[in-house]
Write an enzyme that holds these catalytic residues in place. Sequence first.
Site, short mmCIF file in Angstrom:
data_model
loop_
_atom_site.label_atom_id
_atom_site.label_comp_id
_atom_site.label_asym_id
_atom_site.label_seq_id
_atom_site.Cartn_x
_atom_site.Cartn_y
_atom_site.Cartn_z
N ALA A 14 3.46 -10.12 8.68
CA ALA A 14 2.12 -9.67 9.07
C ALA A 14 1.26 -9.35 7.85
O ALA A 14 0.13 -8.89 8.01
CB ALA A 14 2.23 -8.43 9.97
N VAL A 17 -14.66 -4.52 14.06
CA VAL A 17 -16.01 -4.16 14.51
C VAL A 17 -16.06 -2.82 15.23
O VAL A 17 -17.04 -2.08 15.11
CB VAL A 17 -16.57 -5.30 15.40
CG1 VAL A 17 -15.80 -5.40 16.71
CG2 VAL A 17 -18.04 -5.07 15.70
N SER A 72 0.83 -1.20 0.00
CA SER A 72 0.00 0.00 0.00
C SER A 72 0.87 1.26 0.00
O SER A 72 1.57 1.53 0.97
CB SER A 72 -0.92 0.01 1.23
OG SER A 72 -1.53 1.27 1.39
N LYS A 114 -9.11 -17.94 13.46
CA LYS A 114 -10.01 -18.43 12.40
C LYS A 114 -9.38 -19.58 11.62
O LYS A 114 -10.04 -20.19 10.77
CB LYS A 114 -10.37 -17.27 11.48
CG LYS A 114 -11.22 -16.21 12.19
CD LYS A 114 -11.40 -14.97 11.37
CE LYS A 114 -12.23 -13.94 12.15
NZ LYS A 114 -11.61 -13.51 13.41
N ARG A 144 -22.97 -13.79 8.48
CA ARG A 144 -22.49 -13.53 7.12
C ARG A 144 -21.72 -14.75 6.61
O ARG A 144 -21.33 -15.62 7.40
CB ARG A 144 -21.60 -12.29 7.11
CG ARG A 144 -22.35 -11.01 7.49
CD ARG A 144 -21.42 -9.82 7.54
NE ARG A 144 -20.39 -9.97 8.56
CZ ARG A 144 -19.43 -9.08 8.77
NH1 ARG A 144 -19.37 -7.98 8.02
NH2 ARG A 144 -18.53 -9.27 9.71
N LYS A 155 -5.18 -19.22 6.09
CA LYS A 155 -4.21 -19.05 7.18
C LYS A 155 -3.79 -20.41 7.75
O LYS A 155 -2.64 -20.59 8.17
CB LYS A 155 -4.79 -18.17 8.28
CG LYS A 155 -5.04 -16.72 7.86
CD LYS A 155 -3.76 -16.01 7.43
CE LYS A 155 -2.89 -15.61 8.60
NZ LYS A 155 -1.70 -14.84 8.18
#
Length: 613
Positions: free
Chosen positions: A355, A446, A306, A401, A531, A413
């Site tokens: 990361a 969140v 980025s 997860k 979701r 992952k």
Amino acid sequence: MKYRLLCALPIYAVLYACSLAVAFGLRFDLQLTDESLLEFRVWLPIVLLVKCGSFALSREWRRRHRYTSLSDIIFIAVIGLAASTTIYALNASAIFSPGLHRSIILMDWVTTVLATSLLRSAIRLGIERADQQEMKRAIIYGADKDSIGLQRSIRVSVPEFKIVGLIDTTGANARSLIGGIPVISVFKGVARIAQRLSAGYLLIPSSVPGTIIRNLCRLCHEAGLKAYVIPALGEIVDGRVKLTVRDVTISDLLRREPTQLDMDGIANYITERTVLVTGAAGSIGSELCRQIVDFKPTKLILVDQSEFGMFQIEQEFASRDSTGVELHFVIADINDQVTMGRVLGQHLPELMFHAAAYKHVPLMEHNAQIAIRNNVLGTKSAVDLADRFGVERFVMISTDKAVRPTSVMGSTKLVAEKYLQAVAIQSKTQFITVRFGNVLNSAGSVVPTFRRQILEGGPLTVTHPDMTRFFMTIPEAVQLVLQAGAVGESGQVLILDMGEPVKIVDLAKDMISLCGLRYPDDIEIAFTGLRPGEKMYEELFYGNEKCAKKVHDKIFCAEREPIQPATVKRHVAQLERAIHANLHEARLALADVVAQYVNADESAADSDVRKAA
């Protein structure tokens, strides 16, 4: 300041005249004769001239009355003594007649010092009394030495607050006075203590655990008090923060007991080393870089794809003290092996923190090919390069997860974890995986979503009333990642102790309350349903990892079944072929590979249970 001398001189002249009159009255027991009155009339102008001259020459008038202290009183006494010595010398010279009794000179010095000190103190008290009418009356949660130190610091650095009480949480100091401030036991009740002391604010040191802050916020809300957080004394002393009073945040409510880190162990493998961080512009990656710099590596290479993210982190480091650390900001895709190879070949890092990953669960469900490319093949690229260039230690950030994954992101992952373990078997590089849950305030998480929804007037969207997640603050997660890098061994999966899971709906209610609003009167919560790819709850361990051993107070090491490198590499090659087909083929291939890993882990867990039986 320009006109202070002109204003103060007449007042002090009257004060000096009164002091001399009192000295005469004391000397003659208030029985003044014509001779003593003559003596007073002769010496009054002389005394006033000497004292006013001393007052002007010493620039005592420049000392602010608002901040009168013991040093000012001592200064007054010294100047008064100098003036009295001059008067004594004039009296001894016999220039003026009649002479002045020597005892009057001494008494005049004492009364002058007392009168001037009382005047200054009265002015200071008057100013403080006027200020206090506008000050915010507050109590501090805590009565230990840190809280007492904070109380003294607040008096100087945050003068708009007046500390009127300390809440003793242990009972050791209850019913005592510290610096004139009452100490009251917490068992009296925060609301009752505040009412008794007419306080409208509760100041909570940031070292207080989140569960207690949550309780205090609830009590304050019921009692109509405003709760604020102030830095812990240690943070101020270390220079990490300045003393400020701020609103309670969601991070404060979820903060746990401070982690005791092995700072020497971390420093031993970072200080004076060359370190490379992938995903350096992300939430975890950027905090990793901040904390790594504090350990003074020789060189830190920050890598991210980025451009805007790298610009932001570059600007941040330009404004902070990174003296002695050579920083390099590299814009590169971890899948670009040519560019990444050139970076590693140029800098030869001894440590790598990986990361870089896509992490948004629902979004990755519809972008499985790019998720596989970035999370699996990107990790493979970084791992292979680390092995090729002889990196000493490689630490990968994984996620809860990856345990029995139901999503594309979690599945990728898990495959990345397996590839790391496979290469670790034959490599000299120590490959370590660190697995943890959600971090507060990370990009796309969140908490920022709820914050935006509150600003928009609601409703806050929660998928299910019973959904739970593990949460950890970004700084704490990174601290434990660095600690894991120090204690981990090659091939290990280290799992951070995330504490107790938190209901998302409770998190939403807390954020509404922290914004000064009420649920459901001001802001509503809407339940939208699960979701794609989401679980009702997250897990940190597979079945065969339940008996994981602790390698640190808050770090577990998962005991895994031996992995077959050839099998893992075949699976990765299968996924690489699938992403060049279509979305459906990529999802099918990923599901097939992950099912084999999960089944193997579950079989191992069943085997462990049978052995135990």
